[in-house]
Design an enzyme around this catalytic site. Structure first.
Site, short mmCIF file in Angstrom:
data_model
loop_
_atom_site.label_atom_id
_atom_site.label_comp_id
_atom_site.label_asym_id
_atom_site.label_seq_id
_atom_site.Cartn_x
_atom_site.Cartn_y
_atom_site.Cartn_z
N HIS A 70 61.19 76.11 58.92
CA HIS A 70 61.04 77.36 58.17
C HIS A 70 61.13 77.12 56.67
CE1 HIS A 70 62.88 81.27 56.68
NE2 HIS A 70 61.72 81.63 57.18
N HIS A 112 58.78 82.48 48.63
CA HIS A 112 59.20 83.55 49.55
C HIS A 112 59.43 84.89 48.86
CE1 HIS A 112 62.09 86.02 51.79
NE2 HIS A 112 61.40 85.61 52.84
O1 G3P Z 1 58.49 82.80 60.05
C1 G3P Z 1 59.42 83.79 60.17
C2 G3P Z 1 60.14 84.13 58.92
O2 G3P Z 1 59.63 83.42 57.84
C3 G3P Z 1 60.21 85.55 58.60
O3 G3P Z 1 61.14 85.86 57.59
O4 G3P Z 1 61.75 86.51 55.33
O5 G3P Z 1 61.88 84.15 56.02
O6 G3P Z 1 59.68 85.20 55.64
P1 G3P Z 1 61.10 85.40 56.09
CA CA Z 2 58.23 83.35 56.01
#
Ligand code: G3P
Ligand code: CA
Length: 321
Positions: A70, A112
């Site tokens: 992630h 992000h």
């Molecule tokens: O891939 C799932 C995740 O990225 C969703 O949450 O806020 O980290 O983009 P966020």
């Molecule tokens: Ca994400």
């Protein structure tokens, strides 16, 4: 800060090699592999019942879920930087996740938050530009920012990559990408622009589409647009629709990717029980799972993939690949 887990890494490497040699398909590599975008397409209509076995296959039950790093291996390197995907590669992980937004002058960048404040030194360099929104800065301005020091001084000088730079590295690393279109409501036309760039970079050819790319968003509209523009692409919706709502999502997406706290085994089964946009059983990749008990719990629920900041922890817990 970075902890190597030699036993787990070696086991995963061996497993990957064995699968390649067997042709099994190369977990997550062959078009028919579970968790790979290009699993065989059936003729079933979106929203129709899927075969009773659902999305889980023998291989997946044996190997564990697909592990997605992630924002890269973001527990060990600054999120969404080149360092974070390199770190994932060194740890033996193919799939990385990222977040795509757009600068004032139209460059796609990987970050992000819609503000640059948390993950860069923008406040120091541009003190009078509060709230330091990505969309208010040019690509040249963003290229000056340090996106590593906030995480650890050892990463000083890391940059906010443009999507082009990022894709080049994913390609060089022979990795695969779960690409998130972040806050598309702020960036009209970002779906088309993203696909155009991916096409220019060779990521929309049959091989990439079938094996190495999934596009996701929290915005159902955005996922729907991506599906309309490129019906061959595998897409995912981020969220947890009710079971009653699922058939509507199946019209334009192949996967439902929920926060792990929002799901049950019955819900996962319900998703698996429907055919998605490409006529095969829909899949579930859940986030953000960074500890062993939760990894085991969601695996028991039958998820197909786990999106994590600590891919090594998940692999050690559930043997994912
Ligand atoms: O891939 C799932 C995740 O990225 C969703 O949450 O806020 O980290 O983009 P966020
Ligand atoms: Ca994400």
């Amino acid at each position: 800060m970075y902890v190597v887990r030699p036993a787990a890494a070696a086991a995963a490497a061996f497993l990957g090699l064995a699968l390649s040699l067997l042709g099994a398909g190369a977990a997550a590599a062959a078009p028919g592999a579970p968790g790979s975008p290009g699993s065989p397409r059936s003729t079933g209509a979106p929203g129709a019942p899927a075969p009773a076995s659902g999305a889980a296959t023998g291989q997946q039950r044996f190997l564990g879920p697909v592990v997605y790093s992630h924002r890269g291996a973001s527990a060990y390197a600054p999120e969404n930087t080149i360092d974070s995907i390199d770190r994932a590669m060194w740890m033996g992980f193919k799939w990385v996740e990222n977040d795509v937004q757009r600068t004032r002058d139209g460059e796609l960048v990987v970050i992000h938050d819609d503000s640059l404040a948390r993950t860069t030194n923008v406040e120091q360099l541009f003190p009078d530009r509060k709230p330091w929104l990505v969309k208010d800065f040019t690509a040249a301005e963003i290229a000056r920012l340090d996106a590593g020091s906030w995480f650890d001084p050892a990463f000083a000088g890391a940059r906010v990559p443009t999507l082009r730079e990022y894709m080049d590295r994913v390609q060089d690393n022979q990795q695969r990408l779960l690409l998130e279109i972040k806050k598309p409501e702020l960036y009209p036309g970002i779906e088309e622009q993203t696909l155009k760039l991916l096409g220019e970079l060779g990521w929309l050819d049959a091989k990439h589409v079938s094996q190495r790319l999934v596009v996701q968003s929290f915005s159902a509209d955005s996922v729907r647009i991506v599906h309309r523009l490129r019906p061959d692409l595998v897409t995912a919706f981020l969220g947890t629709p009710t079971v009653a709502e699922l058939p509507r999502y199946a019209e334009f997406t192949d996967r439902i990717n929920p926060w792990h706290t929002t799901i049950t085994a019955d819900w996962v089964k319900a998703v698996h029980g429907l055919r998605g946009a490409h006529g095969k059983a829909m899949e579930v990749d859940t986030w953000i799972v960074d500890d062993a008990p939760t990894a085991r719990k969601v695996r028991e629920m039958g998820v197909d993939g786990i999106i994590t900041n600590m891919p090594d922890v998940v692999r050690e817990a559930v043997g994912g690949f």
